[in-house]
Design a protein around this motif. Sequence first.
Motif, short mmCIF file in Angstrom:
data_model
loop_
_atom_site.label_atom_id
_atom_site.label_comp_id
_atom_site.label_asym_id
_atom_site.label_seq_id
_atom_site.Cartn_x
_atom_site.Cartn_y
_atom_site.Cartn_z
N GLU A 1 0.83 -1.20 0.00
CA GLU A 1 0.00 0.00 0.00
C GLU A 1 0.87 1.26 0.00
OE1 GLU A 1 -3.56 2.11 2.63
OE2 GLU A 1 -2.45 0.40 3.42
N GLU A 2 1.89 1.28 0.84
CA GLU A 2 2.78 2.44 0.92
C GLU A 2 3.56 2.62 -0.38
OE1 GLU A 2 3.51 2.17 5.77
OE2 GLU A 2 4.98 1.36 4.35
N ARG A 3 3.98 1.51 -0.99
CA ARG A 3 4.72 1.59 -2.24
C ARG A 3 3.83 2.11 -3.38
NH1 ARG A 3 6.17 -3.85 -0.51
NH2 ARG A 3 8.04 -3.71 0.79
N ILE A 4 2.60 1.64 -3.42
CA ILE A 4 1.66 2.10 -4.44
C ILE A 4 1.45 3.61 -4.33
CG2 ILE A 4 -0.76 2.02 -5.19
CD1 ILE A 4 -0.69 -0.98 -4.42
N ILE A 5 1.29 4.09 -3.11
CA ILE A 5 1.11 5.53 -2.90
C ILE A 5 2.33 6.29 -3.39
CG2 ILE A 5 0.95 7.31 -1.12
CD1 ILE A 5 -0.80 5.33 0.48
N GLU A 6 3.52 5.81 -3.04
CA GLU A 6 4.74 6.50 -3.44
C GLU A 6 4.89 6.52 -4.96
OE1 GLU A 6 8.04 8.78 -2.94
OE2 GLU A 6 6.62 8.14 -1.38
N ILE A 7 4.55 5.42 -5.60
CA ILE A 7 4.69 5.32 -7.05
C ILE A 7 3.70 6.23 -7.78
CG2 ILE A 7 4.35 3.76 -9.02
CD1 ILE A 7 5.42 1.51 -7.16
N CYS A 8 2.48 6.32 -7.26
CA CYS A 8 1.39 6.94 -8.01
C CYS A 8 1.00 8.34 -7.55
CB CYS A 8 0.13 6.06 -7.93
SG CYS A 8 0.35 4.40 -8.59
N LYS A 9 1.49 8.78 -6.40
CA LYS A 9 0.93 9.99 -5.79
C LYS A 9 1.12 11.25 -6.64
CE LYS A 9 4.94 11.03 -2.83
NZ LYS A 9 5.40 11.17 -1.42
#
Length: 209
Positions: free
Chosen positions: A156-164
Motif C-alpha cells: 500500500e505504501e509503495r503504491i502511494i509513493e509510485i502513483c501519488k
Amino acid sequence: MKLREPYKNKTRKKYTDVSKFLKQEFSFNTYEDRNEIQAKYRSTIDNESRVWLLFASKECENWECLQVAQSKNNVSSEVKDVIQYIFLNLQINYDLLEKKNSSFYEKVRPVSTNGYSYREILYSFIGRQFKYFKICFLDVDKYLNIVPKEANVTDEERIIEICKNQYAEAKIAYETLAVYWMQYNSGIDGQTIAYIAAHEDEFDAESNY
C-alpha cells in the motif's frame, strides 16, 4: 473559452484556494529580461516538486491556472523551457491556427505548424495573452494529506509513493480546470479523471479547502 459539456457547471479553484498547498513559487513578467529571469530562477528555487502549476494574469490579479505538469527527473528543464518559450516571438498568426480541445475546454490548444513544436507554439501563445506569471510547486504530501515515511514497507505504501504525483497532477488540474492540461487516458492521470467523473460527490465533499 468554453468549458466542455462534462465540466460546464463546475466551479474551479482559484490560486488563493490552492496556495496553501504550494511549497515554493516563482514569479516573473514579460517586462523583465528573459536571461535575468532564468538566472533568478536558478538562484532562488531550491525545493522543486515533481508537480508544478503555471498561473498567469493580464493585470497581476485574477490568476488563472493554465497548465499543470509533473516530471520525475526533468522538472528544472521543463520549467526553464516554459520560461524560454513564453518569450518566443514566432512569426505565426495565432488567430488562424486550428485549435483542439483540452481536457476541460473546447478548442483552446493550438496545433503545431511551420516546424515549431506544440510546446513552443503553446507557450509563445500564452506569452502573447498574459504578462504576469507564477510557476508554483505543489507540496504533494500536504495536498493529499499523506504523512511521508522514511521507508515504504508495505505494498500500500509503495503504491502511494509510485502513483501519488501523477494522481496529484490530475486532481489539481481538475480542481483548477487548468486551461491547456491534457490527460493521458491510459495513464494514472486519465484514470484519475475517469474516477472523479464517476465519484464526483466524494471530491465535492472533501474538506481540504
